[in-house]
Design a protein around this motif. Structure first.
Motif, mmCIF file in Angstrom:
data_model
loop_
_atom_site.group_PDB
_atom_site.id
_atom_site.type_symbol
_atom_site.label_atom_id
_atom_site.label_comp_id
_atom_site.label_asym_id
_atom_site.label_seq_id
_atom_site.Cartn_x
_atom_site.Cartn_y
_atom_site.Cartn_z
ATOM 1 N N ALA A 339 0.844 -1.202 0.000
ATOM 2 C CA ALA A 339 0.000 0.000 0.000
ATOM 3 C C ALA A 339 0.874 1.243 0.000
ATOM 4 C CB ALA A 339 -0.945 0.016 1.203
ATOM 5 N N ILE A 340 0.368 2.284 -0.662
ATOM 6 C CA ILE A 340 0.983 3.614 -0.653
ATOM 7 C C ILE A 340 -0.041 4.588 -0.105
ATOM 8 C CG2 ILE A 340 1.960 5.488 -2.039
ATOM 9 C CD1 ILE A 340 3.792 3.127 -2.012
ATOM 10 N N ASP A 341 0.327 5.294 0.962
ATOM 11 C CA ASP A 341 -0.595 6.238 1.610
ATOM 12 C C ASP A 341 -1.935 5.585 1.917
ATOM 13 O OD1 ASP A 341 1.199 8.355 1.672
ATOM 14 O OD2 ASP A 341 0.642 9.057 -0.319
ATOM 15 N N GLY A 342 -1.887 4.349 2.362
ATOM 16 C CA GLY A 342 -3.094 3.650 2.777
ATOM 17 C C GLY A 342 -3.898 3.031 1.659
ATOM 18 N N GLN A 343 -3.497 3.263 0.390
ATOM 19 C CA GLN A 343 -4.220 2.721 -0.753
ATOM 20 C C GLN A 343 -3.517 1.463 -1.253
ATOM 21 O OE1 GLN A 343 -7.178 4.058 -1.916
ATOM 22 N NE2 GLN A 343 -6.943 5.308 -0.057
ATOM 23 N N PRO A 344 -4.223 0.326 -1.335
ATOM 24 C CA PRO A 344 -3.582 -0.922 -1.776
ATOM 25 C C PRO A 344 -3.023 -0.786 -3.196
ATOM 26 C CG PRO A 344 -5.734 -1.353 -0.804
ATOM 27 C CD PRO A 344 -5.635 0.132 -0.979
ATOM 28 N N VAL A 345 -1.938 -1.478 -3.461
ATOM 29 C CA VAL A 345 -1.328 -1.508 -4.797
ATOM 30 C C VAL A 345 -1.103 -2.969 -5.186
ATOM 31 C CG1 VAL A 345 -0.243 0.758 -4.691
ATOM 32 C CG2 VAL A 345 0.983 -1.226 -3.810
ATOM 33 N N ALA A 356 4.441 9.339 -8.128
ATOM 34 C CA ALA A 356 4.488 10.539 -8.969
ATOM 35 C C ALA A 356 3.457 11.561 -8.516
ATOM 36 C CB ALA A 356 4.258 10.160 -10.428
ATOM 37 N N ALA A 357 2.295 11.073 -8.032
ATOM 38 C CA ALA A 357 1.215 11.978 -7.646
ATOM 39 C C ALA A 357 1.316 12.451 -6.200
ATOM 40 C CB ALA A 357 -0.132 11.274 -7.853
ATOM 41 N N HIS A 358 2.248 11.909 -5.437
ATOM 42 C CA HIS A 358 2.333 12.252 -4.017
ATOM 43 C C HIS A 358 2.754 13.712 -3.845
ATOM 44 C CE1 HIS A 358 2.794 11.429 0.256
ATOM 45 N NE2 HIS A 358 3.902 12.152 0.215
ATOM 46 N N PRO A 359 2.043 14.477 -3.009
ATOM 47 C CA PRO A 359 2.364 15.902 -2.831
ATOM 48 C C PRO A 359 3.771 16.107 -2.278
ATOM 49 C CG PRO A 359 0.198 15.379 -1.917
ATOM 50 C CD PRO A 359 0.861 14.072 -2.233
ATOM 51 N N ALA A 360 4.482 17.055 -2.863
ATOM 52 C CA ALA A 360 5.832 17.371 -2.404
ATOM 53 C C ALA A 360 5.793 17.867 -0.960
ATOM 54 C CB ALA A 360 6.456 18.424 -3.314
ATOM 55 N N GLY A 361 6.760 17.432 -0.180
ATOM 56 C CA GLY A 361 6.887 17.895 1.195
ATOM 57 C C GLY A 361 6.053 17.135 2.199
ATOM 58 N N ARG A 362 5.191 16.237 1.761
ATOM 59 C CA ARG A 362 4.356 15.470 2.680
ATOM 60 C C ARG A 362 4.936 14.066 2.835
ATOM 61 N NH1 ARG A 362 -1.816 14.799 1.179
ATOM 62 N NH2 ARG A 362 -1.661 17.069 1.388
ATOM 63 N N PRO A 363 5.068 13.582 4.081
ATOM 64 C CA PRO A 363 5.602 12.219 4.269
ATOM 65 C C PRO A 363 4.739 11.191 3.540
ATOM 66 C CG PRO A 363 5.551 13.401 6.346
ATOM 67 C CD PRO A 363 4.797 14.248 5.362
ATOM 68 N N LEU A 364 5.409 10.208 2.952
ATOM 69 C CA LEU A 364 4.705 9.151 2.239
ATOM 70 C C LEU A 364 4.633 7.910 3.119
ATOM 71 C CD1 LEU A 364 4.731 8.064 -1.341
ATOM 72 C CD2 LEU A 364 5.757 6.427 0.243
ATOM 73 N N GLY A 365 3.417 7.363 3.233
ATOM 74 C CA GLY A 365 3.235 6.141 3.996
ATOM 75 C C GLY A 365 3.395 4.927 3.096
ATOM 76 N N LEU A 366 4.344 4.072 3.418
ATOM 77 C CA LEU A 366 4.600 2.891 2.607
ATOM 78 C C LEU A 366 4.445 1.651 3.480
ATOM 79 C CD1 LEU A 366 7.334 2.399 -0.039
ATOM 80 C CD2 LEU A 366 7.076 0.683 1.750
ATOM 81 N N ARG A 367 3.479 0.816 3.097
ATOM 82 C CA ARG A 367 3.277 -0.448 3.820
ATOM 83 C C ARG A 367 3.870 -1.587 2.979
ATOM 84 N NH1 ARG A 367 0.165 -2.224 7.940
ATOM 85 N NH2 ARG A 367 -0.884 -0.200 8.062
ATOM 86 N N PHE A 368 4.593 -2.474 3.647
ATOM 87 C CA PHE A 368 5.197 -3.589 2.922
ATOM 88 C C PHE A 368 5.228 -4.819 3.812
ATOM 89 C CE2 PHE A 368 8.524 -1.481 5.220
ATOM 90 C CZ PHE A 368 9.429 -2.463 5.612
ATOM 91 N N GLU A 369 5.430 -5.967 3.186
ATOM 92 C CA GLU A 369 5.501 -7.241 3.900
ATOM 93 C C GLU A 369 6.906 -7.813 3.784
ATOM 94 O OE1 GLU A 369 2.552 -9.918 2.491
ATOM 95 O OE2 GLU A 369 0.874 -8.776 3.329
ATOM 96 N N ARG A 370 7.368 -8.401 4.886
ATOM 97 C CA ARG A 370 8.668 -9.068 4.904
ATOM 98 C C ARG A 370 8.575 -10.254 5.867
ATOM 99 N NH1 ARG A 370 13.320 -5.483 7.039
ATOM 100 N NH2 ARG A 370 13.115 -4.504 4.979
ATOM 101 N N GLY A 371 8.816 -11.431 5.322
ATOM 102 C CA GLY A 371 8.789 -12.617 6.168
ATOM 103 C C GLY A 371 7.477 -12.827 6.873
ATOM 104 N N GLY A 372 6.366 -12.480 6.207
ATOM 105 C CA GLY A 372 5.048 -12.677 6.803
ATOM 106 C C GLY A 372 4.592 -11.555 7.708
#
Length: 384
Positions: A339-345, A356-372
């Motif tokens: 997910a990027i900014d809470g939106q599934p990908v 590309a669409a993420h507003p400049a200067g705003r922290p980006l939320g990145l969710r990822f999985e590793r080892g379950g």
């Protein structure tokens, strides 16, 4: 694994990027020499390339500009040599009949990609390659499946080449030994894989058994492509082979060119696309037969410093660039972005579009999985 996709600066370990790249102007061909870069006349260069037994065209797999350059170069060579064939790194040998049916006009585009199972065999956006594939079909240019199955490469990486019986190597012979320079080049990439210690420990060196197996897996890939090209030349003497191959298998002549030389094709040429901003210090003799200056805005993923692949709705990190935001944040090869900014990908394209669409200067939320485990990072992306 779908080849080595890192840019030349990261690949060859050059720290940082130059502000300009005057050594290779956009649209120009340049030969790296000991006296510095030498400008080449395009018609003379293409005439000479058309007489080579093989011409290997490098690429960063996710760069539209690189593929556009490949198509233009292929078209110019095909005008000079209508008998040429086109090799594809991304296609394993078992799918050669699918390529034959495509060139013969027996498959529609969707059926062709489904028969290849493109997302499974490669993972990069098929739209980047379709103009080249359409050109081959329209001109009846024979296509060659250059590679072996991913499972075989992974097995060699896990067990070592000697542990895989010759009868289970898909006909690939023993590669010519890797040069020290190739080992060093590959070591820079290997250190960013998740199985390499990176938590304050001293990183394993070139003699580490895991790294030796990694080199052997890369050489298997190199050798498979070289043998397919050499076999085509034996069956069609005099007809050149053009091939699309990732930069990492070509830069410095250590990968596929080295294996071709061992197979008696030492006159092969390898060409690399040169992105604006690359450090001119990379442009050393032996890097390539020639390089071409492309205008290629970096993909949005490079804001993070990652290269992505899509596999069955899973977006996986395929490479992590040294000294990048991704490396500093602890992202690793094999991490799955969910997910990027809470939106599934579910595709690399979605990740790139969200970045590309993420507003400049705003922290980006990145969710990822590793080892379950599901993990979240808040990242401050660099500006444009």
């Amino acid at each position: 694994m779908a080849g080595l996709a890192l840019g030349l600066a990261a690949l060859l370990g050059v720290p940082g990027l130059a502000a300009t790249s005057a050594c290779v102007p956009p649209g120009a061909w340049v030969e790296p020499t000991a006296a510095g870069p030498r400008a080449l006349a395009v018609d003379d260069l293409l005439d000479r390339l058309a007489r080579r037994p093989a011409v290997l065209l490098g690429e960063r797999h996710d760069s539209a500009a690189h593929h556009q350059w490949q198509l233009a170069t292929l078209a110019a060579l095909q005008t000079r040599r209508p008998d040429l064939s086109l090799g594809l790194e991304m296609v394993p040998r078992r799918l050669q009949p699918v390529l034959d049916r495509w060139v013969a006009g027996e498959l529609e585009e969707r059926a062709f990609l489904e028969a290849l199972d493109w997302p499974a065999i490669w993972g990069y956006d098929a739209e980047l390659y379709l103009p080249i594939l359409r050109f081959a079909r329209d001109r009846r240019v024979p296509l060659l499946a250059l590679n072996v199955e991913r499972q075989l490469v992974r097995r060699v990486r896990a067990e070592g080449l000697a542990a895989v019986p010759a009868s289970e190597r898909e006909g690939v012979g023993r590669p010519a030994p890797a040069s020290r320079a190739y080992q060093v080049q590959l070591h820079r990439l290997w250190q960013h894989h998740p199985f390499v210690p990176n938590s304050g420990q001293r990183r394993p060196g070139l003699e580490d058994p895991s790294f030796v197996r990694f080199v052997e897996s890369q050489q298997l890939w190199d050798r498979a492509m070289a043998e397919t090209i050499a076999d085509r030349r034996r069956r069609h003497p005099g007809a050149p082979v053009v091939a699309l191959i990732g930069n990492g298998h070509l830069a410095g002549g250590h990968g596929v060119p080295h294996q071709l030389q061992a197979l008696g094709l030492g006159e092969a040429a390898w060409l690399l696309p040169w992105d604006a901003g690359l450090d001119c210090a990379v442009l050393q003799p032996g890097l390539a037969t020639a390089v071409f200056g492309v205008v290629s805005p970096p993909p949005a993923g490079l804001k993070l410093g990652v290269y992505l692949e899509t596999h069955a709705g899973r977006v996986e990190i395929h490479q992590v660039a040294p000294a990048s935001l991704a490396e500093r944040s602890g992202l690793r090869v094999g991490d799955r972005i969910t997910a990027i900014d809470g939106q599934p990908v579910s595709s690399a394209r979605q990740v790139i579009e969200r970045l590309a669409a993420h507003p400049a200067g705003r922290p980006l939320g990145l969710r990822f999985e590793r080892g379950g485990r599901s993990l979240v990072l808040q990242l401050a992306l660099p500006g444009p």
